[in-house]
Enzyme design. Sequence first.
Site, PDB file in Angstrom:
ATOM      1  N   TYR A  85       0.671  -1.038  -0.131  1.00 46.79           N
ATOM      2  CA  TYR A  85      -0.052  -0.110   0.025  1.00 46.79           C
ATOM      3  C   TYR A  85       0.991   1.313  -0.066  1.00 46.79           C
ATOM      4  O   TYR A  85       1.770   1.211   0.917  1.00 46.79           O
ATOM      5  CB  TYR A  85      -0.816  -0.113   1.255  1.00 46.79           C
ATOM      6  CG  TYR A  85      -1.655   1.186   1.174  1.00 46.79           C
ATOM      7  CD1 TYR A  85      -2.935   1.425   0.477  1.00 46.79           C
ATOM      8  CD2 TYR A  85      -1.578   2.264   2.272  1.00 46.79           C
ATOM      9  CE1 TYR A  85      -3.507   2.574   0.449  1.00 46.79           C
ATOM     10  CE2 TYR A  85      -2.711   3.182   2.378  1.00 46.79           C
ATOM     11  CZ  TYR A  85      -3.576   3.510   1.760  1.00 46.79           C
ATOM     12  OH  TYR A  85      -4.309   4.566   1.667  1.00 46.79           O
ATOM     13  N   LYS A 118       3.905   9.074   8.765  1.00 49.99           N
ATOM     14  CA  LYS A 118       3.966   8.512  10.101  1.00 49.99           C
ATOM     15  C   LYS A 118       4.813   9.012  11.217  1.00 49.99           C
ATOM     16  O   LYS A 118       4.491  10.069  11.539  1.00 49.99           O
ATOM     17  CB  LYS A 118       3.692   6.875   9.973  1.00 49.99           C
ATOM     18  CG  LYS A 118       2.570   6.540   9.051  1.00 49.99           C
ATOM     19  CD  LYS A 118       2.056   5.306   9.030  1.00 49.99           C
ATOM     20  CE  LYS A 118       0.854   4.931   8.250  1.00 49.99           C
ATOM     21  NZ  LYS A 118       0.826   4.269   7.107  1.00 49.99           N
ATOM     22  N   ASP A 135       9.519   2.912  -0.445  1.00 53.22           N
ATOM     23  CA  ASP A 135       8.384   3.462   0.492  1.00 53.22           C
ATOM     24  C   ASP A 135       8.431   3.128   1.958  1.00 53.22           C
ATOM     25  O   ASP A 135       8.385   2.079   2.204  1.00 53.22           O
ATOM     26  CB  ASP A 135       6.934   3.200  -0.014  1.00 53.22           C
ATOM     27  CG  ASP A 135       5.681   4.004   0.814  1.00 53.22           C
ATOM     28  OD1 ASP A 135       6.084   4.587   1.767  1.00 53.22           O
ATOM     29  OD2 ASP A 135       4.726   3.684   0.199  1.00 53.22           O
TER      30      ASP A 135
HETATM   31  C1  LIG Z   1       0.256   4.811   5.541  1.00 51.25           C
HETATM   32  C2  LIG Z   1       1.209   4.362   4.238  1.00 51.25           C
HETATM   33  C3  LIG Z   1       0.932   5.221   3.110  1.00 51.25           C
HETATM   34  C4  LIG Z   1       0.108   6.487   3.009  1.00 51.25           C
HETATM   35  O1  LIG Z   1       0.171   7.486   4.105  1.00 51.25           O
HETATM   36  P1  LIG Z   1      -1.064   8.648   4.464  1.00 51.25           P
HETATM   37  O2  LIG Z   1      -0.397   9.596   5.346  1.00 51.25           O
HETATM   38  O3  LIG Z   1      -2.174   7.470   5.145  1.00 51.25           O
HETATM   39  O4  LIG Z   1      -1.666   9.057   3.119  1.00 51.25           O
HETATM   40  C5  LIG Z   1       1.971   5.171   2.145  1.00 51.25           C
HETATM   41  N1  LIG Z   1       2.639   4.146   2.295  1.00 51.25           N
HETATM   42  C6  LIG Z   1       2.896   3.311   3.147  1.00 51.25           C
HETATM   43  C7  LIG Z   1       3.849   2.142   3.217  1.00 51.25           C
HETATM   44  C8  LIG Z   1       2.099   3.405   4.470  1.00 51.25           C
HETATM   45  O5  LIG Z   1       1.993   2.592   5.264  1.00 51.25           O
END
Ligand SMILES: *Cc1c(COP(=O)(O)O)cnc(C)c1O
Length: 460
Positions: free
Chosen positions: A162, A289, A257
Amino acid sequence: MGSFARLRDNAGVNPATTPATTAASEALFDRARAVTPGGVNSPVRAFTAVGGTPRFITSASGAWLTDADGNDYVDLICSWGPMLLGHAHPDVQAAVAGAVARGTSYGTPTEPEVELAEEIVARTPVERVRFVSSGTEATMSAIRLARGATGRDLVVKFAGCYHGHVDTLLAQAGSGVATLAVPGTSGVPASSAAETLVLPYNDREAVLAAFAAHGTRIACLITEAFPGNMGVVPPAPGFNAFLAETCRAHGALFISDEVMTGFRATEHGGWGLDGAIEGWVPDLMTFGKVMGGGFPAAAFGGRADLMSHLAPEGSVYQAGTLSGNPVATTAGLATLRLATPEVYAQLDATALTIRNAVTEHLQAASVPHTVQSAGTMFSVFFSGEPVRDFAEASQQDTAAYAAFFHSMLDQGVYLPPSAYEAWFVSAAHDERAISTIIDALPAAAVAAAAASALVDEGGR
Ligand SMILES: *Cc1c(COP(=O)(O)O)cnc(C)c1O
């Protein structure tokens, strides 16, 4: 203290069989559903996969959440990762209060942005960073930059990873998309999806075949550094290095990511578990995060020559009214400065204790399960085989997980309401929090076994 603390102090009352009152959460959920789709502002917060009413949280401190009915829960979601130090850390609170007192947004450059960027550059292999307000914006911007820098359009991603709700990246994504068991999403143009190649995770042959067929058109490959959005599925040894090398050989960019793993899996993120040791670096990285300290802040970064393609230096446009917001960057900076090697060692120890206890009690109740981890992150799959990709993650017994989840919740432990999510601990998870989790496990394991048996025996 809420009613759980009181219940637990009351001899003779077994919290496992005495669910707390949830009337206030239910009333709020009714009002929420009248004005917000599904009553939530992000799908994973709803209890779609496990049933029941999400708890409306009114306050949080350390490892604990308190809901609208006054029930206390040990938090194993930690805002889906950000709360590395626990809730309402006094030093972070003080830094934020100081920033708020100086005004909350100016639309000009500020010193906290510079300091946070320096901290991120010091901890990771990126040379320049650009701040945004969400992980979604970070991956979206990194992809635009990769396309701008290479002059190519195709993006390669893995099923179960994701990267936020970016059109091109929602194909076979994990997290809420996996939880809701939808293959992708409506609302994404076919032309957008057609720019994305989705491959099975941990499959070198599939990567080689995709690059052999489309190599000259691939702008970038994006992967979670250590996937955590289909549950925690570590890369096979050398897999990330192989991805970096394959991209390099074909003139494509490798985007790691680290929105979830950054400053969470280790002090240096997921990269601290492989790249830092093996000696390779991604072309671009995304963060979010933890680096926002509980505020909306995220970033993407990479080599100076690549980042210079961004406006105002270069021709790839990217902007944001609240990007690098002084309150958010102050919270992130305070959090990272407090996240010392000792903190990560403690998180490791806490995660290990919980993983071992979960294994012990699920084993005792004969519930098939697999615990997988990446640094301080881990998750529990309700299936007996190791999980290497999204297809294997999908073999889980979600009915067993739902029963386990609700038993834990009734006993004052708030797990992610989906079998496809990582469990997050914080530095504030002390002995009392850990023993609350461990005390809840036997009954939850028995509940999981009972639900699992129901499924096996065709709905007895
Ligand atoms: C949470 C997450 C996102 C998206 O971040 P948001 O702040 O919710 O838009 C993208 N990549 C990874 C790996 C994530 O865990």
